[in-house]
Scaffold this motif. Structure first.
Motif, PDB file in Angstrom:
ATOM      1  N   ALA A  92       0.835  -1.203   0.000  1.00  0.00           N
ATOM      2  CA  ALA A  92       0.000   0.000   0.000  1.00  0.00           C
ATOM      3  C   ALA A  92       0.871   1.254   0.000  1.00  0.00           C
ATOM      4  N   GLN A  97      -0.700   4.863  -1.620  1.00  0.00           N
ATOM      5  CA  GLN A  97      -1.868   5.150  -0.793  1.00  0.00           C
ATOM      6  C   GLN A  97      -1.502   6.159   0.297  1.00  0.00           C
ATOM      7  N   GLN A 101      -5.014   5.399   4.574  1.00  0.00           N
ATOM      8  CA  GLN A 101      -5.392   4.199   3.822  1.00  0.00           C
ATOM      9  C   GLN A 101      -4.479   3.028   4.176  1.00  0.00           C
TER      10      GLN A 101
END
Length: 164
Positions: A92, A97, A101
């Protein structure tokens, strides 16, 4: 690439643990049979899987260890969950992100675990579904929205807060 490598690693660890469990299960069964008596009779008379497993675990501690390892690397196991969380965090973050998140996606498996502990895993009466996309909890088998009592929600919140 990272996900595939960790998936392979996790599957290998699970396969190793399962092979060790199967090898020691035979040893536990042989030991239980050799000892005979009440426990062997109970093992043969019951059809309950959990009872049989407990008798084997008590007969041979190595089987208990192997069984615990197989569970920890199996689906929903602690080691498997931790590896997935780390993989999610890395991919991620590398995927661009936002920090929020990354944190929410990384902690989602732990949130599911805590909710499952509060409401039960796979009970016929109530199944909790948590969606990472919508962050909604609460469906029953009939599809009706489950009304979550505020005390339980508060307990879940406190547990999740302690994880963070």
């Amino acid at each position: 690439m990272i996900v595939a490598a960790t998936r392979t690693y996790s599957q290998n660890k699970q396969a190793e643990a399962e092979a060790q469990k199967q090898a020691t299960e035979q040893q536990a069964l042989e030991k239980l049979q050799a000892e005979g008596g009440e426990k062997w009779a109970e093992y043969n008379s019951t059809k309950d899987y959990v009872t049989k497993q407990n008798l084997l675990k008590n007969a041979l501690p190595a089987y208990k260890e192997a069984s615990d390892q197989a569970q920890t690397w199996g689906m929903g196991g602690d080691s498997s969950r931790a590896l997935n969380a780390v993989t999610t965090a890395i991919t991620a973050a590398l995927g661009g992100q936002t920090d929020l998140q990354v944190v929410s996606n990384t902690l989602a498996p732990y949130a599911v675990q805590i909710i499952g502990q509060e409401f039960g895993h796979g009970n016929d009466a109530t199944v909790i579904e948590v969606s990472k996309d919508t962050h909604k909890a609460g469906r029953t088998h009939s599809g009706k929205i489950l009304l979550l009592k505020s005390r339980k929600i508060h307990r879940i919140y406190v547990k999740l807060k302690n994880v963070i």
